[in-house]
Scaffold this motif. Structure first.
Motif, PDB file in Angstrom:
ATOM      1  N   GLY A 105      -1.009   2.257  -6.970  1.00  0.00           N
ATOM      2  CA  GLY A 105      -1.222   3.696  -6.877  1.00  0.00           C
ATOM      3  C   GLY A 105      -1.647   4.286  -8.209  1.00  0.00           C
TER       4      GLY A 105
ATOM      5  N   CYS B 110       0.831  -1.201   0.000  1.00  0.00           N
ATOM      6  CA  CYS B 110       0.000   0.000   0.000  1.00  0.00           C
ATOM      7  C   CYS B 110       0.869   1.255   0.000  1.00  0.00           C
ATOM      8  CB  CYS B 110      -0.913   0.038   1.239  1.00  0.00           C
ATOM      9  SG  CYS B 110      -2.141  -1.275   1.303  1.00  0.00           S
ATOM     10  N   LEU B 111       0.219   2.378  -0.335  1.00  0.00           N
ATOM     11  CA  LEU B 111       0.822   3.695  -0.239  1.00  0.00           C
ATOM     12  C   LEU B 111       0.031   4.532   0.755  1.00  0.00           C
ATOM     13  CD1 LEU B 111       1.402   4.409  -4.028  1.00  0.00           C
ATOM     14  CD2 LEU B 111       3.189   3.972  -2.332  1.00  0.00           C
ATOM     15  N   TYR B 112       0.740   5.208   1.643  1.00  0.00           N
ATOM     16  CA  TYR B 112       0.107   6.105   2.611  1.00  0.00           C
ATOM     17  C   TYR B 112       0.276   7.541   2.123  1.00  0.00           C
ATOM     18  CZ  TYR B 112      -0.724   8.585   7.026  1.00  0.00           C
ATOM     19  OH  TYR B 112      -1.207   9.423   8.001  1.00  0.00           O
ATOM     20  N   PHE B 113      -0.841   8.123   1.675  1.00  0.00           N
ATOM     21  CA  PHE B 113      -0.845   9.506   1.226  1.00  0.00           C
ATOM     22  C   PHE B 113      -1.476  10.391   2.301  1.00  0.00           C
ATOM     23  CE2 PHE B 113      -1.087   7.413  -3.039  1.00  0.00           C
ATOM     24  CZ  PHE B 113       0.048   7.979  -3.597  1.00  0.00           C
TER      25      PHE B 113
ATOM     26  N   ASP C  84       5.464   5.036   2.234  1.00  0.00           N
ATOM     27  CA  ASP C  84       5.101   6.447   2.257  1.00  0.00           C
ATOM     28  C   ASP C  84       4.883   6.925   0.826  1.00  0.00           C
ATOM     29  OD1 ASP C  84       4.742   9.126   2.763  1.00  0.00           O
ATOM     30  OD2 ASP C  84       6.463   9.298   4.122  1.00  0.00           O
ATOM     31  N   GLY C  85       3.632   7.369   0.539  1.00  0.00           N
ATOM     32  CA  GLY C  85       3.343   7.891  -0.793  1.00  0.00           C
ATOM     33  C   GLY C  85       3.609   9.382  -0.915  1.00  0.00           C
TER      34      GLY C  85
ATOM     35  N   ALA D  30       3.076  -1.507  -4.957  1.00  0.00           N
ATOM     36  CA  ALA D  30       2.574  -0.241  -4.441  1.00  0.00           C
ATOM     37  C   ALA D  30       2.490   0.809  -5.544  1.00  0.00           C
ATOM     38  CB  ALA D  30       3.463   0.247  -3.300  1.00  0.00           C
ATOM     39  N   VAL D  31       3.529   0.907  -6.376  1.00  0.00           N
ATOM     40  CA  VAL D  31       3.536   1.886  -7.464  1.00  0.00           C
ATOM     41  C   VAL D  31       2.425   1.571  -8.467  1.00  0.00           C
ATOM     42  CG1 VAL D  31       4.876   2.798  -9.400  1.00  0.00           C
ATOM     43  CG2 VAL D  31       5.977   2.406  -7.175  1.00  0.00           C
TER      44      VAL D  31
ATOM     45  N   TRP E 282       7.415  -2.968  -3.538  1.00  0.00           N
ATOM     46  CA  TRP E 282       7.391  -1.574  -3.984  1.00  0.00           C
ATOM     47  C   TRP E 282       6.793  -1.465  -5.390  1.00  0.00           C
ATOM     48  CZ3 TRP E 282       7.059   3.179  -2.740  1.00  0.00           C
ATOM     49  CH2 TRP E 282       7.433   4.201  -3.617  1.00  0.00           C
TER      50      TRP E 282
ATOM     51  N   VAL F 221       4.034   7.409  -8.111  1.00  0.00           N
ATOM     52  CA  VAL F 221       5.058   7.800  -7.145  1.00  0.00           C
ATOM     53  C   VAL F 221       6.410   7.327  -7.668  1.00  0.00           C
ATOM     54  CG1 VAL F 221       3.508   7.801  -5.169  1.00  0.00           C
ATOM     55  CG2 VAL F 221       4.662   5.693  -5.816  1.00  0.00           C
TER      56      VAL F 221
END
Length: 347
Positions: free
Chosen positions: A246, A202-205, A282-283, A242-243, A239, A254
């Motif tokens: 996203g 996941c990404l945290y924005f 961390d996004g 996640a990208v 990673w 990202v």
């Protein structure tokens, strides 16, 4: 789970039209189907260890993305009266099966208290209609005992004198030659004994005021607000997942470098039969213009929302909010979090 036990009484289940009420099986029915196969199909019942292993194998295959389809009939007290299980597999296409799809009717079983009532016919007919009409399967195969052959002939199956069958057991592992030393299993056998888990990333924005951003799910009422992210595809690294997620879920790309905020672990439960391992990266902080420009996939999410952390508490299950809080603290303190209790279906 539709538990398999002997029905208390042979009360005949019927729908409003007086027919056996056939329904599609779910992963929660896997154990009951396996026990029906063990008790009423196999010549020798399975051990509890093999029932567990077969259940763990069948449950994820009964999902929409899996290759198994089953239809069952329940008794009035919720136990299983009959079932029919088919397994879809690929073959080389031919004029009779241009999509290259075949299905084996693997299990057809009826509890002895409910036989001679048309339950097997109803379950198998519904299975075949679904496989041909929805899954576009045109080639079907099964192994039929003598008592069941008239039914299958009526349904359109024919015998094949060319059918041959062989079971070739795996070679047993060699015994240890040194007393007290371990016996090493071949890799493929050892792989069957270890923990099975699915992985996600996941990404945290947040916005520029460090308020968490989440997406509203259209498919998961149990987890309505979610971080941007999803399950890893085969061959991906966390990673990369996640990208990709996203980009697919928001239209944002990202660039990294990757900064890990939290590792998440969950035990299997009623919602999912495997353990889950996840990584939250961390996004970054998004501007108001970037947030307004987010493009959602309507099949997954229908709203983007930014709130102070405390504002999320009333909108999320307790465990989901605890995970979000751990991620927020990791971003704020610079110390990566470990959240090891994000278990499935045990809220």
């Amino acid at each position: 789970m539709n538990a398999y036990t002997a029905p208390a009484a042979a009360t005949e289940p019927q729908d409003a039209a007086g027919r056996p009420p056939v329904r599609a099986a779910t992963p929660a029915d896997a154990e009951a189907v396996i026990r029906m196969r063990s008790e009423h199909v196999l010549s020798e019942p399975l051990s509890e260890e093999w029932i567990r292993r077969c259940t763990d194998e069948l449950a994820p295959r009964l999902t929409e993305q899996g290759d198994a389809r089953a239809f069952v009939i329940d008794t009035p007290d919720g136990t299983m009266a009959a079932c029919a299980l088919g397994l879809i597999h690929s073959v080389l296409p031919a004029p009779a099966y241009p999509r290259g799809l075949a299905a084996r009717v693997h299990v057809v079983a009826t509890h002895p208290d409910f036989r001679r009532r048309g339950y097997a016919r109803a379950a198998v007919s519904t299975l075949l209609d679904h496989l041909s009409g929805v899954e576009h399967v045109t080639l079907f195969e099964l192994h039929a005992g003598g008592e069941a052959q008239p039914l299958y002939r009526e349904l359109g199956f024919t015998g094949s004198p060319a059918l041959m069958r062989m079971t070739r057991p795996a070679e047993p592992a060699p015994a240890s030659t040194t007393e007290g030393s371990p016996t090493w299993l071949p890799p493929e056998q050892y792989a069957e004994t270890v923990l099975k888990a699915t992985a996600f990333a996941c990404l945290y924005f947040t916005d520029e005021d460090d308020r968490p951003l989440q997406l509203h799910s259209v498919y998961s009422p149990a987890h309505p607000w979610q971080l941007v992210g999803g399950t890893m595809d085969k061959g991906e690294r966390p990673w990369e997942t996640a990208v990709r997620e996203g980009r697919e879920e928001t239209g944002l790309t990202v660039s990294g470098p990757p900064r890990l905020l939290a590792t998440v672990y969950g035990l299997p439960g009623t919602e999912w039969p495997y353990s889950t391992i996840g990584m939250v990266f961390d996004g970054g902080r998004l501007t108001a213009a970037q947030i307004r420009g987010i493009t959602l996939d309507p099949q997954e999410h229908d709203e983007v929302r930014v709130l102070p952390l405390a504002g999320w508490k009333a909108l999320m299950p307790r465990r989901d909010f605890a995970r979000l809080s751990a991620v927020e603290e990791a971003r704020r303190t610079g110390e990566a979090a470990y959240f090891g209790t994000w278990d499935w279906g045990n809220e």
